[in-house]
Design a protein around this motif. Structure first.
Motif: not given
Length: 502
Positions: A121-144
């Motif tokens: 087991n080595r898969i980090v995830h966010a909100h169950g199955d919405q990891t990509g959306a959480e990664v995008a949200r975090t990085l967009i916030a940093k860029v903005q």
């Protein structure tokens, strides 16, 4: 006369690789990010499974390295894989510190999932199955948040500007206006090319632009025949298809054929958790007898919390996965090949970098290991951002060009061409390939390109990238990883470690 923008760094694309590069590079200089649609339109937001990283008890970068090399089928670059698995844990922790709301166990450690071909087991995830959306949200916030990052949305990069063998920026259509963006360093982070296929999990923006743009500029590309087909997309008449993450099979879901029989244990010792190419081909073969289903009923009451996104997707289409079988089909998912880079993300053209799915860093070889894609985007974007800091400013600005943005003369004809490319590629350059099929594919692609209406810039990129895939698939007379030739169904030692380059 085109308008002109001057920036220190130009980043083309707004997925995990482009956003992370922009965020980290902006700590030292001004960055301009261009994206075809909005900042939110990329394959990153679609990623369900998570990010693979050796963060758990009993796991190690060495174990992750072995799993990655095994999946890569003797074509992955050992040094690149070592970089990926060694630096990956730090990148994930940094993203968590930056605000990514990853799922945590009661003790505060990352909650880790299991996916195909991982030994633990080595898969980090966010909100169950919405990891990509959480990664995008975090990085967009940093860029903005950054005052040093500017963003141009709805901007189509048409070609790179090459002067004296160096990349000095890009020609772009900014809201229809001809614009030259001059930069000391340019980063291609344009994502993949799933939209070249009739069935894909990729968003509509994933038309292979970066591969074609780099090829026209004479950058070296490699491994373009290696397209990964995700085994389990929801089998519905949509574009793109909705992904049913590998992680669902990691939680014990099984595959059933039209007769209701489980078939994967006979195909591979890892059964449903075999490498993606094995599972995709098995489903493809079973589909000749009827619909293939994923039986995930054993997840039961945990469905809405463990996989809330997939649960909602199924419910919206009249399927209750707690009680019903889920119809699935393979679909084009990821490109292993691309613009050849070194370990700093540098391409064969000075001042041009590539990272993310458009790059061929060497970490995936012939077949990407599940959840290594977001990881690659983070790890190599960090390396690109660091290396660019050493880039000296351009000694002089290039002379202004004389060109215009071509106006699309026939939108209907362009759409027909795009649909024809998808149909031809699925039929001939998809999951099972032959020499005869590849030759037919290349002939058909040539005919489609000849008929393209003026101004069909995206469709031109599609057909040129498609041709690279088909030509590579014709040349590689063996089966390896994501590339399967039914007329050469086995891997051949003569092709071990050999890469087809352009």
């Amino acid at each position: 006369m085109p308008e002109r923008i001057r920036t220190r760094f130009l980043v083309i694309g707004s997925g995990v690789a482009g956003l992370h590069t922009a965020w980290r590079a902006s700590e030292h200089a001004d960055v301009l990010v261009t994206t075809k649609r909005s900042l939110f339109d990329s394959a990153t937001a679609y990623a369900q499974g998570g990010i693979a990283a050796a963060l758990g008890a009993g796991d190690s970068p060495e174990l992750h390295r072995r799993d990655t090399l095994a999946a890569g089928a003797a074509l992955a670059d050992s040094a690149a894989v070592t970089v990926l698995v060694t630096e990956g844990p730090a990148r994930v922790k940094e993203l968590h510190t930056a605000g990514a709301d990853f799922d945590l166990a009661p003790g505060g450690d990352f909650k880790l999932g299991r996916e195909a071909a991982h030994s633990t087991n080595r898969i980090v995830h966010a909100h169950g199955d919405q990891t990509g959306a959480e990664v995008a949200r975090t990085l967009i916030a940093k860029v903005q948040e950054s005052e040093r990052v500017s963003v141009l949305e709805r901007t189509r990069v048409l070609d790179l500007i090459i002067e004296d063998g160096r990349c000095v920026g890009a020609r772009a259509s900014v809201a229809g206006r001809a614009t030259e963006i001059i930069a000391d360093a340019t980063v291609l982070a344009t994502g993949g090319c799933g939209q070249l296929y009739r069935y894909t999990t990729n968003p509509v923006v994933a038309t292979g632009d970066g591969f074609a743009i780099a090829h026209r500029a004479d950058a070296t590309l490699a491994d373009m025949e290696f397209v990964q087909f995700h085994p389990t997309a929801l089998d519905t008449p949509e574009n793109p298809l909705q992904l049913i993450s590998e992680a669902v099979r990691g939680e014990g879901a099984t595959l059933l054929n039209a007769a209701g029989d489980r078939f994967m244990p006979k195909r591979h010792k890892l059964a449903e958790l075999a490498p993606r190419d094995v599972v995709a081909r098995a489903i493809f073969a079973e589909q000749k007898k009827g619909t293939v289903f994923l039986d995930a009923r054993k997840i039961g009451k945990a469905w809405p919390t463990r996989f809330p996104g997939i649960f909602a997707i199924c419910e919206a289409r009249g399927i209750d996965p707690r009680k019903q079988l889920i119809p699935v089909t393979p679909a084009a998912h990821y490109m292993m090949g691309g613009v050849v880079t070194d370990l700093a993300g540098r391409s064969s053209i000075p001042r041009l970098y590539a990272c993310g799915e458009v790059a061929r860093t060497g970490v995936h070889g012939a077949n990407r290991l599940a959840s290594n894609s977001l990881l690659e985007g983070l790890v190599f974007a960090e390396r690109v951002a660091r290396d660019m800091q050493q880039m000296t400013p351009l000694p002089a600005e290039p002379p202004r060009g004389h060109w215009r943005v071509p106006v699309l003369s026939d939108r209907g004809a362009a759409q027909v061409a795009a649909d024809q490319i998808r149909a031809v590629m699925w039929e001939y350059a998809g999951i099972a390939r032959t020499a005869r099929g590849m030759r037919s594919c290349i002939t058909r692609l040539d005919q489609i390109e000849d008929r393209l209406p003026e101004g069909a810039t995206e469709e031109r990129n599609m057909v040129q990238t498609a041709r690279l895939i088909a030509e590579g698939a014709l040349l590689r007379k063996e089966s390896r990883g994501g590339h399967y030739r039914s007329d050469f169904p086995r891997a051949r030692s003569a092709w071990r470690g050999r890469h087809i380059e352009w």
